[in-house]
Design a protein around this motif. Sequence first.
Motif, PDB file in Angstrom:
ATOM      1  N   ILE A  61      29.723  35.404 -15.918  1.00 43.45           N
ATOM      2  CA  ILE A  61      28.423  36.077 -15.931  1.00 43.45           C
ATOM      3  C   ILE A  61      27.374  35.031 -15.569  1.00 43.45           C
ATOM      4  O   ILE A  61      27.198  34.044 -16.282  1.00 43.45           O
ATOM      5  N   LYS A  62      26.715  35.247 -14.432  1.00 42.69           N
ATOM      6  CA  LYS A  62      25.701  34.295 -13.976  1.00 42.69           C
ATOM      7  C   LYS A  62      24.296  34.831 -14.253  1.00 42.69           C
ATOM      8  O   LYS A  62      24.011  35.999 -13.995  1.00 42.69           O
ATOM      9  N   ILE A  63      23.455  33.953 -14.772  1.00 41.31           N
ATOM     10  CA  ILE A  63      22.041  34.260 -14.957  1.00 41.31           C
ATOM     11  C   ILE A  63      21.271  33.357 -14.003  1.00 41.31           C
ATOM     12  O   ILE A  63      21.360  32.132 -14.088  1.00 41.31           O
ATOM     13  N   ALA A  64      20.540  33.952 -13.081  1.00 42.30           N
ATOM     14  CA  ALA A  64      19.796  33.188 -12.090  1.00 42.30           C
ATOM     15  C   ALA A  64      18.423  32.795 -12.612  1.00 42.30           C
ATOM     16  O   ALA A  64      17.868  33.438 -13.515  1.00 42.30           O
ATOM     17  N   THR A  65      17.878  31.726 -12.046  1.00 43.42           N
ATOM     18  CA  THR A  65      16.450  31.440 -12.157  1.00 43.42           C
ATOM     19  C   THR A  65      15.896  31.443 -10.750  1.00 43.42           C
ATOM     20  O   THR A  65      16.583  31.084  -9.798  1.00 43.42           O
ATOM     21  N   GLN A  66      14.647  31.874 -10.621  1.00 37.32           N
ATOM     22  CA  GLN A  66      13.948  31.848  -9.330  1.00 37.32           C
ATOM     23  C   GLN A  66      12.577  31.242  -9.582  1.00 37.32           C
ATOM     24  O   GLN A  66      11.670  31.883 -10.144  1.00 37.32           O
ATOM     25  N   GLU A 121      17.872  39.033  -2.283  1.00 34.70           N
ATOM     26  CA  GLU A 121      18.906  39.785  -1.564  1.00 34.70           C
ATOM     27  C   GLU A 121      20.281  39.175  -1.805  1.00 34.70           C
ATOM     28  O   GLU A 121      21.274  39.887  -1.985  1.00 34.70           O
ATOM     29  N   MET A 122      20.333  37.834  -1.803  1.00 36.21           N
ATOM     30  CA  MET A 122      21.598  37.147  -2.069  1.00 36.21           C
ATOM     31  C   MET A 122      22.056  37.410  -3.502  1.00 36.21           C
ATOM     32  O   MET A 122      23.244  37.658  -3.752  1.00 36.21           O
ATOM     33  N   LEU A 123      21.125  37.391  -4.434  1.00 38.53           N
ATOM     34  CA  LEU A 123      21.480  37.578  -5.844  1.00 38.53           C
ATOM     35  C   LEU A 123      22.041  38.973  -6.109  1.00 38.53           C
ATOM     36  O   LEU A 123      23.036  39.121  -6.829  1.00 38.53           O
ATOM     37  N   ILE A 124      21.410  39.991  -5.548  1.00 38.39           N
ATOM     38  CA  ILE A 124      21.901  41.348  -5.835  1.00 38.39           C
ATOM     39  C   ILE A 124      23.248  41.609  -5.159  1.00 38.39           C
ATOM     40  O   ILE A 124      23.987  42.508  -5.565  1.00 38.39           O
ATOM     41  N   SER A 125      23.586  40.814  -4.125  1.00 38.54           N
ATOM     42  CA  SER A 125      24.875  40.994  -3.456  1.00 38.54           C
ATOM     43  C   SER A 125      26.009  40.283  -4.181  1.00 38.54           C
ATOM     44  O   SER A 125      27.177  40.503  -3.878  1.00 38.54           O
ATOM     45  N   ASN A 126      25.676  39.439  -5.139  1.00 41.76           N
ATOM     46  CA  ASN A 126      26.689  38.684  -5.885  1.00 41.76           C
ATOM     47  C   ASN A 126      27.016  39.433  -7.174  1.00 41.76           C
ATOM     48  O   ASN A 126      26.178  39.537  -8.073  1.00 41.76           O
ATOM     49  N   PRO A 127      28.224  39.957  -7.313  1.00 40.71           N
ATOM     50  CA  PRO A 127      28.563  40.797  -8.466  1.00 40.71           C
ATOM     51  C   PRO A 127      28.567  40.056  -9.793  1.00 40.71           C
ATOM     52  O   PRO A 127      28.543  40.688 -10.849  1.00 40.71           O
ATOM     53  N   ASP A 128      28.596  38.734  -9.767  1.00 37.09           N
ATOM     54  CA  ASP A 128      28.604  37.978 -11.018  1.00 37.09           C
ATOM     55  C   ASP A 128      27.201  37.726 -11.569  1.00 37.09           C
ATOM     56  O   ASP A 128      27.052  37.262 -12.695  1.00 37.09           O
ATOM     57  N   VAL A 129      26.170  38.000 -10.776  1.00 42.02           N
ATOM     58  CA  VAL A 129      24.786  37.774 -11.211  1.00 42.02           C
ATOM     59  C   VAL A 129      24.297  38.999 -11.966  1.00 42.02           C
ATOM     60  O   VAL A 129      24.299  40.104 -11.442  1.00 42.02           O
ATOM     61  N   TYR A 130      23.839  38.775 -13.210  1.00 45.25           N
ATOM     62  CA  TYR A 130      23.486  39.893 -14.086  1.00 45.25           C
ATOM     63  C   TYR A 130      22.010  39.941 -14.469  1.00 45.25           C
ATOM     64  O   TYR A 130      21.551  40.949 -15.015  1.00 45.25           O
ATOM     65  N   ALA A 131      21.241  38.867 -14.190  1.00 49.72           N
ATOM     66  CA  ALA A 131      19.834  38.865 -14.573  1.00 49.72           C
ATOM     67  C   ALA A 131      19.139  37.687 -13.905  1.00 49.72           C
ATOM     68  O   ALA A 131      19.785  36.766 -13.397  1.00 49.72           O
ATOM     69  N   VAL A 132      17.804  37.719 -13.936  1.00 47.83           N
ATOM     70  CA  VAL A 132      16.991  36.661 -13.342  1.00 47.83           C
ATOM     71  C   VAL A 132      15.887  36.247 -14.314  1.00 47.83           C
ATOM     72  O   VAL A 132      15.171  37.099 -14.848  1.00 47.83           O
ATOM     73  N   VAL A 133      15.758  34.942 -14.541  1.00 47.54           N
ATOM     74  CA  VAL A 133      14.583  34.387 -15.199  1.00 47.54           C
ATOM     75  C   VAL A 133      13.645  33.930 -14.087  1.00 47.54           C
ATOM     76  O   VAL A 133      13.993  33.062 -13.294  1.00 47.54           O
ATOM     77  N   GLY A 134      12.472  34.507 -14.004  1.00 50.06           N
ATOM     78  CA  GLY A 134      11.526  34.132 -12.952  1.00 50.06           C
ATOM     79  C   GLY A 134      10.526  35.245 -12.734  1.00 50.06           C
ATOM     80  O   GLY A 134      10.639  36.312 -13.342  1.00 50.06           O
ATOM     81  N   HIS A 135       9.558  34.961 -11.968  1.00 47.15           N
ATOM     82  CA  HIS A 135       9.278  33.791 -11.143  1.00 47.15           C
ATOM     83  C   HIS A 135       8.119  33.000 -11.772  1.00 47.15           C
ATOM     84  O   HIS A 135       7.621  33.366 -12.838  1.00 47.15           O
ATOM     85  N   LEU A 136       7.663  31.950 -11.074  1.00 45.46           N
ATOM     86  CA  LEU A 136       6.411  31.298 -11.450  1.00 45.46           C
ATOM     87  C   LEU A 136       5.232  32.023 -10.820  1.00 45.46           C
ATOM     88  O   LEU A 136       4.227  32.292 -11.481  1.00 45.46           O
ATOM     89  N   ASN A 137       5.348  32.365  -9.543  1.00 46.54           N
ATOM     90  CA  ASN A 137       4.243  32.943  -8.772  1.00 46.54           C
ATOM     91  C   ASN A 137       4.344  34.460  -8.696  1.00 46.54           C
ATOM     92  O   ASN A 137       5.366  34.997  -8.260  1.00 46.54           O
TER      93      ASN A 137
END
Length: 415
Positions: A61-66, A121-137
């Motif tokens: 389970i991957k959690i992204a930051t942007q 777009e890359m994140l939503i195409s990756n099935p292991d990515v489940y959420a995003v912390v972000g953004h700054l702007n």
Amino acid sequence: MKKLSHISILSAVLATSMALTGCAGSSNSSGGSNTGGGGEQPAQNQPGTSGSGGATDGGVIKIATQTPLSGNQSSLGDAIKTGAEYALNLRKEEFKKLGFDVQLFPQDDQADPKIGVSNAEMLISNPDVYAVVGHLNSGVAIPSSVKYEEGNLVMVSPANTAVKLTEEGKKTVHRICARDDAQGPKAAMYAKNTLGVKTAFIIHDKTAYGQGLSDQVKMQFEKDGVQLLGYEGITQGEKDYSAVLNQVTAKNPDIIFFGGLYPEGGILVKQAREKGYKGYFMGGDGLDSSDMIKIAGDAVEGVVFTSVAGDVTQTEEGKKWAEEYKKVTNKPLETYSVYGFDSMNVILNGVMEAIKANGGKKPTREQVLEAVHKTKDFQGQFTKVTFDEKGDNINADVFIYKYDKDKSTFVGKAE
């Protein structure tokens, strides 16, 4: 969230882990690139966005930051990413016991809407990515959120304040900080009631964040009878703001309010002082960075700013957390460090609830989204989080800070 007693126990393990993923542009533990638009190729299985609950034997389970991890805004972007990473590492073992490998998946949006959208777009195409912390702007978050909505990918922002972000009806968008329609009016009221200003000149950086905040300040000044002597936009990245500052010095307002970020804010206050301006200089949370001092030099002294992030070191528990954070990450503590930490923990709490609701199996993105959206009275390290229907935190506050020559000082909550 783990109790503080767990932090010391895990510090040695975390120090090694953070060294592998701590700096902007390095490779993360899962092999993906931190650079804008980067990231590993999607796995061959289908995204967990509908239907079955996923693999029964756990999985990744991957959690992204942007955030911006390169360029002149990387100080705050890296603080958010590092705070989020610190939170995730503290809870890795908790998920491992349930059979899940929870990984950070940091992305560099470069403070650029196009890069943010490409990353999304890359994140939503990756099935292991489940959420995003972000953004700054906010100007990056708003267009990127269109993609998150398409992929049912929940976003929790530690820093985006633009009103528009949560007014477009997207179910995936959430933030733990206050909005500009809270920050702007409170900044203007503080300027009038506490600083005693009667005239003002507003400068903004033409971004969704900067102009949005400035519009709110302008409306409150007009409502309270503060005379507006000017309202001008500047271009990000320029090094000479003489044209607008010549207008300021000619009109000599009691206060300059700047809606924008520290790279331009530092230059503006430095050049304004060089031109002989003696009045107040004030901004929003975009001025909240240790790099502001490096850019402005001695001119930073006396600069006042509001922030939607509070000072975690105001309590003894918070001081202990801050010391552990700096020791483990080997990074300076920025105000948004703890908001990155709390945003990640809100997400991890939602993932855990979704796993439980799914009988211990890997949940779908919709299940994680639903669990995060239902967050109520979640006590983070600094802020308590309860999301309303729009995704705004009903407990969010606004705070006042003031720069000394070598640091920013917490003044108190803006009332």
